[in-house]
Design a protein around this motif. Sequence first.
Motif, PDB file in Angstrom:
ATOM      1  N   PRO A 137       1.052  -1.764   0.063  1.00 51.00           N
ATOM      2  CA  PRO A 137      -0.293   0.241  -0.327  1.00 51.00           C
ATOM      3  C   PRO A 137       0.718   1.050   0.052  1.00 51.00           C
ATOM      4  CG  PRO A 137      -0.632  -1.198   1.401  1.00 51.00           C
ATOM      5  CD  PRO A 137       0.409  -2.096   0.765  1.00 51.00           C
ATOM      6  N   ASP A 138       1.843   0.698   0.430  1.00 45.38           N
ATOM      7  CA  ASP A 138       3.337   1.964   0.697  1.00 45.38           C
ATOM      8  C   ASP A 138       3.713   2.572  -1.000  1.00 45.38           C
ATOM      9  OD1 ASP A 138       3.115   4.669   1.341  1.00 45.38           O
ATOM     10  OD2 ASP A 138       5.385   3.804   2.908  1.00 45.38           O
ATOM     11  N   GLY A 139       3.738   0.971  -1.519  1.00 46.76           N
ATOM     12  CA  GLY A 139       3.866   1.647  -3.103  1.00 46.76           C
ATOM     13  C   GLY A 139       5.774   0.918  -3.608  1.00 46.76           C
ATOM     14  N   ALA A 140       6.076   0.274  -2.148  1.00 47.25           N
ATOM     15  CA  ALA A 140       7.190  -0.827  -2.339  1.00 47.25           C
ATOM     16  C   ALA A 140       6.888  -1.877  -3.272  1.00 47.25           C
ATOM     17  CB  ALA A 140       7.842  -0.902  -0.688  1.00 47.25           C
ATOM     18  N   VAL A 141       8.360  -2.114  -4.326  1.00 48.25           N
ATOM     19  CA  VAL A 141       7.441  -3.230  -4.977  1.00 48.25           C
ATOM     20  C   VAL A 141       8.340  -4.236  -4.839  1.00 48.25           C
ATOM     21  CG1 VAL A 141       7.949  -3.962  -7.973  1.00 48.25           C
ATOM     22  CG2 VAL A 141       7.332  -1.723  -7.026  1.00 48.25           C
ATOM     23  N   PHE A 142       7.811  -5.661  -4.995  1.00 50.88           N
ATOM     24  CA  PHE A 142       8.210  -6.599  -4.660  1.00 50.88           C
ATOM     25  C   PHE A 142       7.310  -7.891  -5.828  1.00 50.88           C
ATOM     26  CE2 PHE A 142       4.745  -6.572  -1.832  1.00 50.88           C
ATOM     27  CZ  PHE A 142       4.193  -7.612  -1.982  1.00 50.88           C
ATOM     28  N   ALA A 143       8.160  -9.376  -5.223  1.00 43.92           N
ATOM     29  CA  ALA A 143       8.324  -9.896  -6.272  1.00 43.92           C
ATOM     30  C   ALA A 143       7.573 -11.931  -5.852  1.00 43.92           C
ATOM     31  CB  ALA A 143       9.208 -10.513  -7.636  1.00 43.92           C
ATOM     32  N   TRP A 164      19.940 -11.029   3.964  1.00 40.98           N
ATOM     33  CA  TRP A 164      18.912 -10.393   4.181  1.00 40.98           C
ATOM     34  C   TRP A 164      17.574  -9.430   3.369  1.00 40.98           C
ATOM     35  CZ3 TRP A 164      17.275 -10.777   9.376  1.00 40.98           C
ATOM     36  CH2 TRP A 164      16.430  -9.440  10.538  1.00 40.98           C
ATOM     37  N   ALA A 165      16.450  -8.870   3.164  1.00 41.94           N
ATOM     38  CA  ALA A 165      16.225  -7.642   2.514  1.00 41.94           C
ATOM     39  C   ALA A 165      15.321  -7.238   3.986  1.00 41.94           C
ATOM     40  CB  ALA A 165      14.939  -8.195   2.219  1.00 41.94           C
ATOM     41  N   GLU A 166      15.671  -5.749   3.603  1.00 42.29           N
ATOM     42  CA  GLU A 166      14.661  -4.529   4.304  1.00 42.29           C
ATOM     43  C   GLU A 166      14.393  -3.739   3.846  1.00 42.29           C
ATOM     44  OE1 GLU A 166      15.172  -2.973   8.098  1.00 42.29           O
ATOM     45  OE2 GLU A 166      15.120  -4.836   7.920  1.00 42.29           O
ATOM     46  N   LEU A 167      12.643  -3.547   4.318  1.00 41.94           N
ATOM     47  CA  LEU A 167      11.720  -2.716   3.668  1.00 41.94           C
ATOM     48  C   LEU A 167      11.672  -1.159   4.217  1.00 41.94           C
ATOM     49  CD1 LEU A 167       9.275  -1.995   2.072  1.00 41.94           C
ATOM     50  CD2 LEU A 167       7.367  -3.142   3.687  1.00 41.94           C
ATOM     51  N   TYR A 168      12.444  -0.037   3.724  1.00 44.02           N
ATOM     52  CA  TYR A 168      12.229   0.941   4.140  1.00 44.02           C
ATOM     53  C   TYR A 168      11.247   1.795   3.490  1.00 44.02           C
ATOM     54  CZ  TYR A 168      16.760   0.727   5.893  1.00 44.02           C
ATOM     55  OH  TYR A 168      17.501   0.380   6.372  1.00 44.02           O
ATOM     56  N   THR A 169       9.746   2.245   4.429  1.00 40.76           N
ATOM     57  CA  THR A 169       9.051   2.624   4.631  1.00 40.76           C
ATOM     58  C   THR A 169       8.207   3.573   4.957  1.00 40.76           C
ATOM     59  OG1 THR A 169       6.354   1.474   4.768  1.00 40.76           O
ATOM     60  CG2 THR A 169       7.685   0.856   5.919  1.00 40.76           C
ATOM     61  N   VAL A 201      12.478   4.698   6.713  1.00 41.81           N
ATOM     62  CA  VAL A 201      12.905   5.449   5.633  1.00 41.81           C
ATOM     63  C   VAL A 201      13.832   6.487   5.899  1.00 41.81           C
ATOM     64  CG1 VAL A 201      13.273   6.678   3.283  1.00 41.81           C
ATOM     65  CG2 VAL A 201      11.365   4.754   3.488  1.00 41.81           C
ATOM     66  N   SER A 202      13.327   7.292   6.683  1.00 37.60           N
ATOM     67  CA  SER A 202      14.583   8.930   7.687  1.00 37.60           C
ATOM     68  C   SER A 202      15.081   8.064   8.257  1.00 37.60           C
ATOM     69  CB  SER A 202      13.541   9.815   7.805  1.00 37.60           C
ATOM     70  OG  SER A 202      12.548   8.521   8.635  1.00 37.60           O
ATOM     71  N   SER A 203      14.971   7.084   8.027  1.00 42.18           N
ATOM     72  CA  SER A 203      16.470   5.952   9.381  1.00 42.18           C
ATOM     73  C   SER A 203      17.618   5.877   8.740  1.00 42.18           C
ATOM     74  CB  SER A 203      16.178   4.793  10.433  1.00 42.18           C
ATOM     75  OG  SER A 203      15.709   3.725   9.215  1.00 42.18           O
ATOM     76  N   GLN A 208      12.697  11.751   0.987  1.00 42.16           N
ATOM     77  CA  GLN A 208      11.573  11.861   0.612  1.00 42.16           C
ATOM     78  C   GLN A 208      12.267  10.692  -1.007  1.00 42.16           C
ATOM     79  OE1 GLN A 208      14.101  13.664   1.700  1.00 42.16           O
ATOM     80  NE2 GLN A 208      15.646  14.331  -0.044  1.00 42.16           N
ATOM     81  N   MET A 209      13.446   9.878   0.035  1.00 39.69           N
ATOM     82  CA  MET A 209      12.977   8.549  -0.463  1.00 39.69           C
ATOM     83  C   MET A 209      12.038   7.564  -0.987  1.00 39.69           C
ATOM     84  SD  MET A 209      15.198   6.195  -1.920  1.00 39.69           S
ATOM     85  CE  MET A 209      17.005   6.973  -1.220  1.00 39.69           C
ATOM     86  N   PRO A 210      11.538   7.515  -2.066  1.00 42.00           N
ATOM     87  CA  PRO A 210      10.364   6.870  -2.214  1.00 42.00           C
ATOM     88  C   PRO A 210      10.844   5.320  -1.840  1.00 42.00           C
ATOM     89  CG  PRO A 210      10.795   6.800  -3.957  1.00 42.00           C
ATOM     90  CD  PRO A 210      12.078   6.954  -3.326  1.00 42.00           C
ATOM     91  N   PRO A 211       9.415   4.544  -1.065  1.00 41.83           N
ATOM     92  CA  PRO A 211       9.797   3.583  -0.193  1.00 41.83           C
ATOM     93  C   PRO A 211       9.894   1.867  -0.533  1.00 41.83           C
ATOM     94  CG  PRO A 211       7.543   4.652   0.779  1.00 41.83           C
ATOM     95  CD  PRO A 211       8.180   5.055  -0.705  1.00 41.83           C
ATOM     96  N   HIS A 212      10.881   0.897  -0.502  1.00 41.48           N
ATOM     97  CA  HIS A 212      11.850   0.700  -1.447  1.00 41.48           C
ATOM     98  C   HIS A 212      12.130  -0.328  -0.138  1.00 41.48           C
ATOM     99  CE1 HIS A 212      14.853   2.494   0.606  1.00 41.48           C
ATOM    100  NE2 HIS A 212      15.313   1.945  -0.251  1.00 41.48           N
ATOM    101  N   PHE A 213      12.035  -1.833  -0.872  1.00 40.06           N
ATOM    102  CA  PHE A 213      13.210  -2.642  -0.305  1.00 40.06           C
ATOM    103  C   PHE A 213      14.567  -2.680  -1.157  1.00 40.06           C
ATOM    104  CE2 PHE A 213       8.987  -4.964  -0.200  1.00 40.06           C
ATOM    105  CZ  PHE A 213       8.749  -6.020   0.538  1.00 40.06           C
ATOM    106  N   LEU A 214      15.547  -2.816  -0.094  1.00 37.22           N
ATOM    107  CA  LEU A 214      16.715  -3.149  -0.223  1.00 37.22           C
ATOM    108  C   LEU A 214      17.177  -4.356   0.007  1.00 37.22           C
ATOM    109  CD1 LEU A 214      19.207  -1.358  -0.602  1.00 37.22           C
ATOM    110  CD2 LEU A 214      19.483  -1.788   1.503  1.00 37.22           C
ATOM    111  N   VAL A 215      17.987  -5.484  -0.849  1.00 35.92           N
ATOM    112  CA  VAL A 215      18.081  -6.661  -0.655  1.00 35.92           C
ATOM    113  C   VAL A 215      20.020  -6.280  -0.071  1.00 35.92           C
ATOM    114  CG1 VAL A 215      19.180  -8.416  -2.328  1.00 35.92           C
ATOM    115  CG2 VAL A 215      17.121  -6.800  -2.919  1.00 35.92           C
ATOM    116  N   HIS A 216      20.153  -7.404   0.816  1.00 43.61           N
ATOM    117  CA  HIS A 216      21.687  -7.582   1.590  1.00 43.61           C
ATOM    118  C   HIS A 216      22.164  -9.344   1.694  1.00 43.61           C
ATOM    119  CE1 HIS A 216      19.500  -4.532   3.684  1.00 43.61           C
ATOM    120  NE2 HIS A 216      20.386  -4.112   4.491  1.00 43.61           N
TER     121      HIS A 216
END
Length: 264
Positions: A137-143, A164-169, A201-203, A208-216
């Motif tokens: 719902p926040d726009g972060a894309v995943f598969a 690890w996968a971190e969702l920044y939201t 996200v702000s952490s 202004q960064m869009p919500p997203h998944f970050l692959v580790h």
Amino acid sequence: MAENGASAKRTSDDPGDVSAHPEGVPCWVDAQLSDVEAGKRFYGELFGWTFTESAGEPAGEPAGGPPGVSVWARLDGEPVAALVRKTDGRMPTVWSVYFHTPDAAALAERIRAGGGQVVTPPHPVGGLGTTALAADPDGAVFALWQPAGHPGFGRRHEPGTFTWAELYTRDTEAANAFYGDLFHDALFGPDAAPDFGRAPVSSVFPAQMPPHFLVHFLVGDVEAALGTVARLGGRVRVPPFETSYGGVAVVSDDQGASFALLQR
């Protein structure tokens, strides 16, 4: 597991066989790149990956978009990721995470019901499995990945592999509710050992960064890995910082695809 570069048969007790785990376990990653050959040089040196061309075998084709897979990345003979040639230059240069599901169509309906969006409906990828692309719902894309011939990672939680996968939201409580409903057993079940977290996200990033998944990807020495990234033409996006799951640095490759290095 592989031994001397040969693939060993996996069993349901093998931690690399994510198909044996609950729905919602991260099971695959790929990078959408303009120049796959450049990607092979970058990631091959950074992580020690070797590469198998897609012709004649199931080479990483679980992509959210149309089939256009180029190579499977391997570590000691086992598949760990895919580098995918972008079919449209307007597509983002990104790493994507895939979540295991036994039924992609049913999960897609639950995503819609929970306020998310199905960007690309479930569709088969040869005999490998079924994939779909979604957004929360926040726009972060995943598969999504419903396995058939390709169960997912052959290795993970080892240096040079996904860990690890971190969702920044923008709203972690809403994210916990959405993903907790979709993937309750994987995240909160009695036997859960999640490698998927949520953070504001702000952490780490500008607000202004869009919500997203970050692959580790796991590394033995973050500082040494950062030196390799810089030498290969990549960039440090966020210098090393501490998290509850280890020391992290955010980088991008020489084509702009961002990912994280994790030292534990």
